[in-house]
Design a protein around this motif. Structure first.
Motif, PDB file in Angstrom:
ATOM      1  N   ARG A   1       0.805  -1.225   0.000  1.00  0.00           N
ATOM      2  CA  ARG A   1       0.000   0.000   0.000  1.00  0.00           C
ATOM      3  C   ARG A   1       0.837   1.273   0.000  1.00  0.00           C
ATOM      4  O   ARG A   1       0.273   2.372   0.010  1.00  0.00           O
ATOM      5  CB  ARG A   1      -1.017  -0.038   1.130  1.00  0.00           C
ATOM      6  CG  ARG A   1      -2.073  -1.107   0.875  1.00  0.00           C
ATOM      7  CD  ARG A   1      -3.394  -0.744   1.467  1.00  0.00           C
ATOM      8  NE  ARG A   1      -3.335  -0.622   2.909  1.00  0.00           N
ATOM      9  CZ  ARG A   1      -3.317  -1.668   3.740  1.00  0.00           C
ATOM     10  NH1 ARG A   1      -3.345  -2.895   3.244  1.00  0.00           N
ATOM     11  NH2 ARG A   1      -3.283  -1.482   5.032  1.00  0.00           N
ATOM     12  N   ASP A   2       2.152   1.143  -0.033  1.00  0.00           N
ATOM     13  CA  ASP A   2       2.943   2.365  -0.248  1.00  0.00           C
ATOM     14  C   ASP A   2       3.070   2.667  -1.745  1.00  0.00           C
ATOM     15  O   ASP A   2       3.643   3.681  -2.134  1.00  0.00           O
ATOM     16  CB  ASP A   2       4.321   2.278   0.425  1.00  0.00           C
ATOM     17  CG  ASP A   2       5.146   1.093  -0.066  1.00  0.00           C
ATOM     18  OD1 ASP A   2       4.644   0.306  -0.903  1.00  0.00           O
ATOM     19  OD2 ASP A   2       6.293   0.957   0.391  1.00  0.00           O
ATOM     20  N   GLN A   3       2.505   1.794  -2.579  1.00  0.00           N
ATOM     21  CA  GLN A   3       2.465   2.056  -4.021  1.00  0.00           C
ATOM     22  C   GLN A   3       1.155   2.775  -4.371  1.00  0.00           C
ATOM     23  O   GLN A   3       0.219   2.787  -3.578  1.00  0.00           O
ATOM     24  CB  GLN A   3       2.539   0.733  -4.803  1.00  0.00           C
ATOM     25  CG  GLN A   3       3.834  -0.026  -4.578  1.00  0.00           C
ATOM     26  CD  GLN A   3       3.869  -1.332  -5.357  1.00  0.00           C
ATOM     27  OE1 GLN A   3       2.978  -1.650  -6.137  1.00  0.00           O
ATOM     28  NE2 GLN A   3       4.923  -2.111  -5.128  1.00  0.00           N
ATOM     29  N   ARG A   4       1.104   3.323  -5.583  1.00  0.00           N
ATOM     30  CA  ARG A   4      -0.154   3.937  -6.044  1.00  0.00           C
ATOM     31  C   ARG A   4      -1.240   2.861  -6.094  1.00  0.00           C
ATOM     32  O   ARG A   4      -0.991   1.751  -6.556  1.00  0.00           O
ATOM     33  CB  ARG A   4       0.029   4.505  -7.453  1.00  0.00           C
ATOM     34  CG  ARG A   4       0.676   5.883  -7.500  1.00  0.00           C
ATOM     35  CD  ARG A   4       0.934   6.270  -8.944  1.00  0.00           C
ATOM     36  NE  ARG A   4      -0.315   6.338  -9.709  1.00  0.00           N
ATOM     37  CZ  ARG A   4      -0.947   7.459  -9.977  1.00  0.00           C
ATOM     38  NH1 ARG A   4      -0.449   8.605  -9.577  1.00  0.00           N
ATOM     39  NH2 ARG A   4      -2.070   7.459 -10.652  1.00  0.00           N
ATOM     40  N   PRO A   5      -2.451   3.195  -5.663  1.00  0.00           N
ATOM     41  CA  PRO A   5      -3.502   2.160  -5.631  1.00  0.00           C
ATOM     42  C   PRO A   5      -3.931   1.701  -7.021  1.00  0.00           C
ATOM     43  O   PRO A   5      -4.352   0.560  -7.183  1.00  0.00           O
ATOM     44  CB  PRO A   5      -4.654   2.826  -4.885  1.00  0.00           C
ATOM     45  CG  PRO A   5      -4.371   4.291  -4.921  1.00  0.00           C
ATOM     46  CD  PRO A   5      -2.887   4.454  -5.041  1.00  0.00           C
ATOM     47  N   TRP A   6      -3.837   2.570  -8.004  1.00  0.00           N
ATOM     48  CA  TRP A   6      -4.244   2.220  -9.371  1.00  0.00           C
ATOM     49  C   TRP A   6      -3.866   3.374 -10.292  1.00  0.00           C
ATOM     50  O   TRP A   6      -3.390   4.422  -9.841  1.00  0.00           O
ATOM     51  CB  TRP A   6      -5.749   1.950  -9.450  1.00  0.00           C
ATOM     52  CG  TRP A   6      -6.670   2.989  -8.876  1.00  0.00           C
ATOM     53  CD1 TRP A   6      -6.477   4.351  -8.835  1.00  0.00           C
ATOM     54  CD2 TRP A   6      -7.924   2.750  -8.228  1.00  0.00           C
ATOM     55  NE1 TRP A   6      -7.539   4.956  -8.225  1.00  0.00           N
ATOM     56  CE2 TRP A   6      -8.447   3.994  -7.847  1.00  0.00           C
ATOM     57  CE3 TRP A   6      -8.677   1.605  -7.962  1.00  0.00           C
ATOM     58  CZ2 TRP A   6      -9.665   4.127  -7.198  1.00  0.00           C
ATOM     59  CZ3 TRP A   6      -9.899   1.746  -7.323  1.00  0.00           C
ATOM     60  CH2 TRP A   6     -10.384   2.988  -6.942  1.00  0.00           C
ATOM     61  N   ASP A   7      -4.089   3.177 -11.597  1.00  0.00           N
ATOM     62  CA  ASP A   7      -3.810   4.278 -12.528  1.00  0.00           C
ATOM     63  C   ASP A   7      -5.108   4.897 -13.059  1.00  0.00           C
ATOM     64  O   ASP A   7      -5.085   5.668 -14.012  1.00  0.00           O
ATOM     65  CB  ASP A   7      -2.920   3.811 -13.690  1.00  0.00           C
ATOM     66  CG  ASP A   7      -3.602   2.793 -14.585  1.00  0.00           C
ATOM     67  OD1 ASP A   7      -4.717   2.320 -14.236  1.00  0.00           O
ATOM     68  OD2 ASP A   7      -3.035   2.447 -15.640  1.00  0.00           O
ATOM     69  N   TYR A   8      -6.232   4.569 -12.434  1.00  0.00           N
ATOM     70  CA  TYR A   8      -7.507   5.123 -12.889  1.00  0.00           C
ATOM     71  C   TYR A   8      -7.554   6.641 -12.704  1.00  0.00           C
ATOM     72  O   TYR A   8      -7.046   7.176 -11.724  1.00  0.00           O
ATOM     73  CB  TYR A   8      -8.677   4.552 -12.084  1.00  0.00           C
ATOM     74  CG  TYR A   8      -8.891   3.067 -12.180  1.00  0.00           C
ATOM     75  CD1 TYR A   8      -8.712   2.372 -13.366  1.00  0.00           C
ATOM     76  CD2 TYR A   8      -9.307   2.351 -11.064  1.00  0.00           C
ATOM     77  CE1 TYR A   8      -8.936   1.013 -13.435  1.00  0.00           C
ATOM     78  CE2 TYR A   8      -9.540   0.993 -11.121  1.00  0.00           C
ATOM     79  CZ  TYR A   8      -9.348   0.326 -12.316  1.00  0.00           C
ATOM     80  OH  TYR A   8      -9.576  -1.014 -12.372  1.00  0.00           O
ATOM     81  N   ILE A   9      -8.219   7.281 -13.638  1.00  0.00           N
ATOM     82  CA  ILE A   9      -8.571   8.694 -13.479  1.00  0.00           C
ATOM     83  C   ILE A   9     -10.002   8.900 -13.984  1.00  0.00           C
ATOM     84  O   ILE A   9     -10.527   8.080 -14.742  1.00  0.00           O
ATOM     85  CB  ILE A   9      -7.615   9.659 -14.237  1.00  0.00           C
ATOM     86  CG1 ILE A   9      -7.556   9.317 -15.720  1.00  0.00           C
ATOM     87  CG2 ILE A   9      -6.242   9.672 -13.609  1.00  0.00           C
ATOM     88  CD1 ILE A   9      -6.851  10.393 -16.532  1.00  0.00           C
ATOM     89  N   ALA A  10     -10.601   9.991 -13.559  1.00  0.00           N
ATOM     90  CA  ALA A  10     -11.956  10.310 -14.002  1.00  0.00           C
ATOM     91  C   ALA A  10     -11.944  10.702 -15.476  1.00  0.00           C
ATOM     92  O   ALA A  10     -11.020  11.371 -15.946  1.00  0.00           O
ATOM     93  CB  ALA A  10     -12.516  11.446 -13.163  1.00  0.00           C
ATOM     94  N   GLN A  11     -12.982  10.264 -16.174  1.00  0.00           N
ATOM     95  CA  GLN A  11     -13.122  10.605 -17.589  1.00  0.00           C
ATOM     96  C   GLN A  11     -14.546  11.089 -17.828  1.00  0.00           C
ATOM     97  O   GLN A  11     -15.507  10.421 -17.441  1.00  0.00           O
ATOM     98  CB  GLN A  11     -12.782   9.383 -18.442  1.00  0.00           C
ATOM     99  CG  GLN A  11     -11.312   9.011 -18.230  1.00  0.00           C
ATOM    100  CD  GLN A  11     -10.890   7.757 -18.947  1.00  0.00           C
ATOM    101  OE1 GLN A  11     -11.551   7.313 -19.884  1.00  0.00           O
ATOM    102  NE2 GLN A  11      -9.805   7.172 -18.509  1.00  0.00           N
TER     103      GLN A  11
END
Ligand code: SF4
Ligand code: SF4
Ligand code: SF4
Length: 169
Positions: free
Chosen positions: A89-99
């Protein structure tokens, strides 16, 4: 035996080959083929989520429905899971962004800025254009993909996805 062969064998043994990846996976979760290979569908993550945004998706595997609320990135889903299905969990949780998709009210010249008010990260901006209703744009560097804007859009015009799946600039 290679990891790929192990993965295939586990798929066959558990019969998970037909489970479609959800639109939004759990934060920090492994890529879908690895996730379904080891997820027991116990539901521990569902009951652990304080926001109650985890649902049973295809095949009974967990998925996020950001229309129900936002992800606070508390990590409780990952902590509750007994299987090795989540990255540190010290990594980014995901690469999602709002679209923001075509149906946005501003595209029909209807004034609305509700998504901007939803966004604590201040990732949604409206650029004034002379003679037209301002349309929203998402700053990919600021957006966390939390989904707070998704359920607040009155016409369901926001989705959260990886940048590779972006439909509209
Ligand atoms: S990180 Fe927290 S809020 Fe987000 S899905 Fe997991 S349990 Fe729910
Ligand atoms: S809340 Fe929805 S309809 Fe309103 S400006 Fe944002 S994306 Fe468009
Ligand atoms: S997903 Fe979250 S951070 Fe991104 S624009 Fe929506 S509210 Fe803001």
């Amino acid at each position: 035996m290679s990891d790929g062969v192990n993965l295939s064998r586990r798929h066959l043994l558990r019969g998970h080959l037909k489970a479609a990846a959800p639109a939004v996976q759990l934060p920090w979760s492994l890529p879908w083929p690895e996730f379904v290979a080891d997820c027991s569908r116990c539901g521990d993550c569902l009951s652990a989520c304080p926001e109650q945004i985890i649902i049973k998706g295809d095949g009974g595997f967990p998925a996020l429905d950001l229309g129900l609320g936002e992800c606070s990135f508390c990590g409780d889903c990952a902590s509750a899971c007994q299987e090795p299905l989540f990255r540190p969990r010290d990594q980014r949780p995901w690469d999602y962004i709002a679209q923001i998709t075509e149906g946005c009210l501003a595209n029909g010249q209807v004034y609305c800025q509700r998504c901007q008010d939803s966004c604590e990260a201040r990732a949604i901006r409206f650029i004034p254009v002379l003679g037209r209703v301002p349309t929203p744009s998402v700053d990919a560097d600021l957006c966390t993909g939390c989904g707070a804007c998704v359920g607040d859009c009155p016409v369901g015009s926001i989705k959260v996805a990886s940048p590779a799946h972006k439909e509209h600039e």
